[in-house]
Design a protein around this motif. Structure first.
Motif, mmCIF file in Angstrom:
data_model
loop_
_atom_site.group_PDB
_atom_site.id
_atom_site.type_symbol
_atom_site.label_atom_id
_atom_site.label_comp_id
_atom_site.label_asym_id
_atom_site.label_seq_id
_atom_site.Cartn_x
_atom_site.Cartn_y
_atom_site.Cartn_z
ATOM 1 N N GLN A 42 -44.640 54.693 35.775
ATOM 2 C CA GLN A 42 -43.823 55.846 35.419
ATOM 3 C C GLN A 42 -43.154 55.582 34.075
ATOM 4 O O GLN A 42 -42.726 54.465 33.793
ATOM 5 C CB GLN A 42 -42.738 56.091 36.471
ATOM 6 C CG GLN A 42 -43.263 56.535 37.821
ATOM 7 C CD GLN A 42 -42.143 56.649 38.844
ATOM 8 O OE1 GLN A 42 -41.348 55.739 39.004
ATOM 9 N NE2 GLN A 42 -42.098 57.767 39.544
ATOM 10 N N ASN A 43 -43.079 56.631 33.239
ATOM 11 C CA ASN A 43 -42.419 56.450 31.952
ATOM 12 C C ASN A 43 -41.823 57.758 31.475
ATOM 13 O O ASN A 43 -42.236 58.841 31.902
ATOM 14 C CB ASN A 43 -43.404 55.899 30.916
ATOM 15 C CG ASN A 43 -42.690 55.103 29.832
ATOM 16 O OD1 ASN A 43 -42.266 55.671 28.842
ATOM 17 N ND2 ASN A 43 -42.539 53.808 30.053
ATOM 18 N N LEU A 44 -40.871 57.628 30.547
ATOM 19 C CA LEU A 44 -40.153 58.800 30.075
ATOM 20 C C LEU A 44 -41.046 59.800 29.356
ATOM 21 O O LEU A 44 -40.703 60.980 29.265
ATOM 22 C CB LEU A 44 -39.016 58.375 29.127
ATOM 23 C CG LEU A 44 -37.840 57.626 29.759
ATOM 24 C CD1 LEU A 44 -36.839 57.233 28.688
ATOM 25 C CD2 LEU A 44 -37.166 58.487 30.815
ATOM 26 N N ASP A 45 -42.187 59.368 28.817
ATOM 27 C CA ASP A 45 -43.023 60.290 28.059
ATOM 28 C C ASP A 45 -43.818 61.222 28.957
ATOM 29 O O ASP A 45 -44.375 62.207 28.488
ATOM 30 C CB ASP A 45 -43.968 59.527 27.129
ATOM 31 C CG ASP A 45 -45.100 58.843 27.882
ATOM 32 O OD1 ASP A 45 -44.809 58.304 28.958
ATOM 33 O OD2 ASP A 45 -46.236 58.854 27.396
ATOM 34 N N ASP A 46 -43.888 60.919 30.245
ATOM 35 C CA ASP A 46 -44.679 61.769 31.139
ATOM 36 C C ASP A 46 -44.071 61.764 32.537
ATOM 37 O O ASP A 46 -44.590 61.159 33.459
ATOM 38 C CB ASP A 46 -46.132 61.304 31.189
ATOM 39 C CG ASP A 46 -46.989 62.210 32.079
ATOM 40 O OD1 ASP A 46 -46.684 63.410 32.146
ATOM 41 O OD2 ASP A 46 -47.936 61.705 32.699
ATOM 42 N N LEU A 47 -42.951 62.463 32.663
ATOM 43 C CA LEU A 47 -42.296 62.576 33.964
ATOM 44 C C LEU A 47 -42.888 63.708 34.803
ATOM 45 O O LEU A 47 -42.571 63.831 35.990
ATOM 46 C CB LEU A 47 -40.796 62.830 33.775
ATOM 47 C CG LEU A 47 -39.952 61.650 33.299
ATOM 48 C CD1 LEU A 47 -38.504 62.079 33.146
ATOM 49 C CD2 LEU A 47 -40.054 60.485 34.260
ATOM 50 N N ASN A 48 -43.744 64.539 34.200
ATOM 51 C CA ASN A 48 -44.153 65.777 34.866
ATOM 52 C C ASN A 48 -44.745 65.556 36.250
ATOM 53 O O ASN A 48 -44.364 66.225 37.215
ATOM 54 C CB ASN A 48 -45.150 66.532 33.986
ATOM 55 C CG ASN A 48 -44.491 67.105 32.743
ATOM 56 O OD1 ASN A 48 -43.268 67.176 32.661
ATOM 57 N ND2 ASN A 48 -45.283 67.500 31.781
ATOM 58 N N THR A 49 -45.706 64.638 36.378
ATOM 59 C CA THR A 49 -46.382 64.489 37.659
ATOM 60 C C THR A 49 -45.481 63.903 38.734
ATOM 61 O O THR A 49 -45.765 64.044 39.928
ATOM 62 C CB THR A 49 -47.631 63.602 37.503
ATOM 63 O OG1 THR A 49 -47.254 62.360 36.898
ATOM 64 C CG2 THR A 49 -48.673 64.287 36.635
#
Length: 741
Positions: A720-727
């Motif tokens: 998990q990372n801040l650039d792709d929280l969507n999923t």
């Protein structure tokens, strides 16, 4: 200028272009050929689509009214019974000049048909993904059939440059093109120029190796042409001492050079590769990153790892922008002969969904010459660039061209639009006249407007412009340069996919703000592609209490006259994935908000729910998913630089953003954090960005799967990372600082 009358036109068009929350077919005629599924129900129903009803279901004609019936002989077909719905008895609508009975449940329909809870009409069920069609079959525009044979001529790697560490994984994707549109279901072959840095398998899944360095990730069509674009994947390796910080742009994943980095009290700068080794830092220290062209980011509590990646959002005020411009093609829409033609157009939404706002959907305002004799208007006015409408019979000059902007990179253009008969628009004017009359200023009662407008728009269509590369260019005199053909290529949005998939959503009670429930909810359903962005396929809305002056109870109300929905339920129609965008996850985003404040002077606070599915479900039950609360009670004292934090109930972590609409400073804090002490910007040699003012902040509460601490989201070893929280994002709320009195 009569601003209220003008806003009625604009709002009617914006809402019409997809906010299909209630209904009945409002058009006078239907020119579709027999069997075309323009009003079909939701995804495949394993229950068989309802039981036969000898009473006629949704397709029986009503007994003609005594004023329209005709028992005479000699005709070769039925006499026209109606022109509009009001010509029919209660419970019937006018379709193909005949009064037909509305359904309220699948049992009202014939065998093999289901009831559309929005339009009240019976139709065969549609598919939403290939998996619903069985082996060797594909879902095209909602119908299962033989799979199309792709004939791609070119392709492009769309996953941006990135960072990986040993043992971590990163999914890559590419898009194939045939002619001027994307082609779906194409297989690719993947390769890495240095497998020691990272390897990649046949499905495009990269895995970090033990070697530090950068590798080129390439793709080609299986047995065909090489793809454009090479994605640079960097493995920074382990730090020699302290903490290694990798800084990248949130959009595009590019290295951010010369950024100031502070870990604890130790300082450093990023090199040309966006990497800073902070020898005096240690895991668990607060991490601060400052770069002039980006939002400042501070992660409180730091990472448990010695390898950190921080993605910086670009500043809100842009020195350059790009997107597309063009016109609509309504020829394949339902009833193209109708007088009023409406559409809302956009570019797929890149970045994190928590940043979603109405400006992203409506775009910049465009000075538009408008002449509507019906409203007594003849002036140049500002209208959203995303809005398009033509109005034969009451607007001599309207807005026939769209101008929309998007994040740079490979994107997807989209549109939702359709037509409405002038007779129905006239009814709308009669209803809204008392509300919008007078031409004075002040905030409009958007809730009342929505309640009046939404019943008229249930049969719109969708367009996709899949071959869109957004390239930004400098602003011209402070505004987008729409004449720049590279930054704003011309496109024609062709409405080809009916909003035939039908969804019934059950919502929990609306959140409270200021001691009372917010007034309603907006819903966006779309196809999510990690690299191309979210592509909206349909919009919806519902109000707590649709009648002006009636106090709300926190439960959304069904549209007046709709017998398929109960309190707490919302219905909407969406388009199936199409235009080369197929078999992506479907995202449901529900935004609860004080809807009457949209476009008003009191700000706009929202609480959102996010859900994902691999297909469109006919029923989506969110009744047990509570909306996050708002950060009411938060306050900031710029003298002491102490922020008293009141997070929204149910959150995993909190984001506090300081600043105006140009530059911001974003803090991430763990749930339960009572206060934040903001670093002294002057002592650090950076801009204050709103931290010197008491009322320039937002509290953004986030609910993320697994409830990770902020430090986990900058740990390069974490998936998990801040650039792709969507999923992994399940909910969020945004609370704006109260305006100074």
């Amino acid at each position: 200028m009569k601003l209220k009358q003008l806003w009625m036109v604009a709002l009617a068009a914006v809402v019409a272009a997809g906010m299909t929350a209630c209904g009945g077919d409002t058009t006078a005629t239907d020119t579709d050929s027999p069997g075309t599924p323009t009003d079909a129900g939701g995804a495949k129903d394993t229950g068989g689509g309802g039981t036969p009803d000898t009473g006629g279901g949704g397709t029986d004609a009503a007994a003609p009214d005594s004023t329209t019936g005709d028992t005479g002989g000699g005709d070769t077909g039925p006499k026209p019974e109606c022109e509009i719905d009001d010509d029919c008895q209660p419970g019937f609508v006018c379709k193909e000049a005949q009064c037909v009975k509305l359904c309220s449940a699948d049992s009202d329909c014939k065998a093999g048909e289901i009831c559309n809870v929005v339009t009240g009409e019976c139709a065969p069920p549609l598919c939403s993904t290939d998996n619903e069609c069985g082996a060797g079959k594909c879902c095209e525009l909602g119908k299962c059939g033989e799979c199309p044979k792709p004939a791609p001529a070119s392709c492009e790697v769309v996953t941006p440059d990135g960072v990986i560490t040993e043992g971590a994984e990163r999914q890559y994707s590419a898009v194939a093109f045939g002619g001027d549109s994307a082609v779906g279901r194409v297989e690719f072959e993947w390769s890495s120029s240095d497998t020691g840095v990272a390897s990649i398998d046949a499905k495009g899944l990269a895995k970090g190796g033990s070697k530090a360095g950068t590798t080129d990730i390439k793709a080609k069509i299986k047995g065909g042409a090489d793809c454009k674009n090479v994605s640079k994947l960097t493995n920074p390796g382990k730090p020699a001492a302290g903490v290694k910080v990798v800084v990248r742009s949130e959009i595009g994943g590019k290295p951010v050079a010369n950024a100031d980095v502070v870990v604890g009290t130790a300082k450093g700068k990023t090199d040309a590769n966006g990497v800073a080794e902070i020898a005096g830092g240690k895991p668990g220290d607060d991490v601060h990153v400052f770069a002039a062209d980006y939002a400042y980011v501070s992660v409180l509590g730091g990472s448990a790892s010695d390898l950190v990646v921080v993605h910086l959002p670009a500043n809100d005020v842009m020195s350059q922008t790009g997107g597309m411009r063009g016109n609509m093609d309504y020829s394949k829409a339902k009833n193209p002969q109708n007088e009023l033609k409406l559409a809302i157009v956009g570019v797929s939404i890149g970045g994190n969904l928590v940043d979603l706002n109405l400006n992203m959907l409506l775009g910049s305002s465009i000075p538009t010459p408008l002449a509507c004799s019906t409203f007594g208007l003849n002036d140049t006015v500002d209208l959203p660039g995303a809005l398009v409408f033509e109005a034969q019979g009451f607007c001599e000059k309207a807005k026939g061209e769209f101008f929309v902007e998007g994040a740079p990179g490979r994107r997807v253009g989209w549109a939702v639009g359709g037509t409405v008969a002038l007779s129905e628009v006239t009814k709308l004017i009669d209803v809204l006249g008392p509300v919008l009359g007078g031409g004075g200023g002040g905030d409009l009662p958007i809730g009342t407007i929505l309640a009046a407008v939404l019943p008229l728009f249930a049969n719109f269509s969708h367009a996709i412009e899949s071959d869109l590369l957004v390239q930004h260019a400098p602003l011209k005199a402070g505004k987008p340069d729409y004449d720049n053909a590279t930054a704003f290529p011309k496109r024609t949005a062709k409405l080809t996919a009916p909003l035939g998939l039908n969804v019934k959503m059950k919502l929990a009670k609306l959140p409270t703000l200021g001691g009372k429930p917010v007034s309603g909810a907006l819903v966006l359903v779309g196809a999510q592609d990690k690299d191309l962005g979210m592509v909206p396929l349909g919009l919806g809305a519902a109000l707590d209490s649709p009648e002006q002056g009636v106090p709300g109870d926190g439960v959304i109300s069904p549209p007046k006259g709709n017998k398929s929905l109960k309190d707490g339920e919302l219905g909407l129609n969406i388009a199936p994935q199409h235009g080369g965008i197929v078999n992506r996850p479907y995202g449901y985003i529900v935004l609860a908000a004080p809807i009457d404040a949209i476009g008003g002077s009191s700000g706009f606070n929202i609480s959102g729910l996010v859900r994902w599915s691999d297909k469109v479900e006919r029923e989506v039950d969110l009744s047990s998913s509570n909306f996050l609360g708002f950060g009411e009670g938060s306050a900031y004292d710029p003298a002491s630089r102490k922020f008293t934090l009141k997070e929204g109930s149910g959150s995993s972590l909190v984001r506090v953003a300081f600043g105006d609409n140009d530059k911001s400073w974003v803090f991430y804090a763990a749930k339960g954090t009572a206060s934040i002490t903001v670093p002294d910007a002057k002592a650090l040699g950076v801009e204050a960005r709103g931290t010197d003012k008491a009322d320039k902040w937002n509290v953004e509460s986030l609910k993320v799967k697994g409830d990770p601490a902020p430090g986990k989201l900058i740990d390069l070893k974490n998936s998990q990372n801040l650039d792709d929280l969507n999923t992994d994002l399940e909910g969020f709320s945004v609370y704006q600082s109260p305006a100074k009195k």
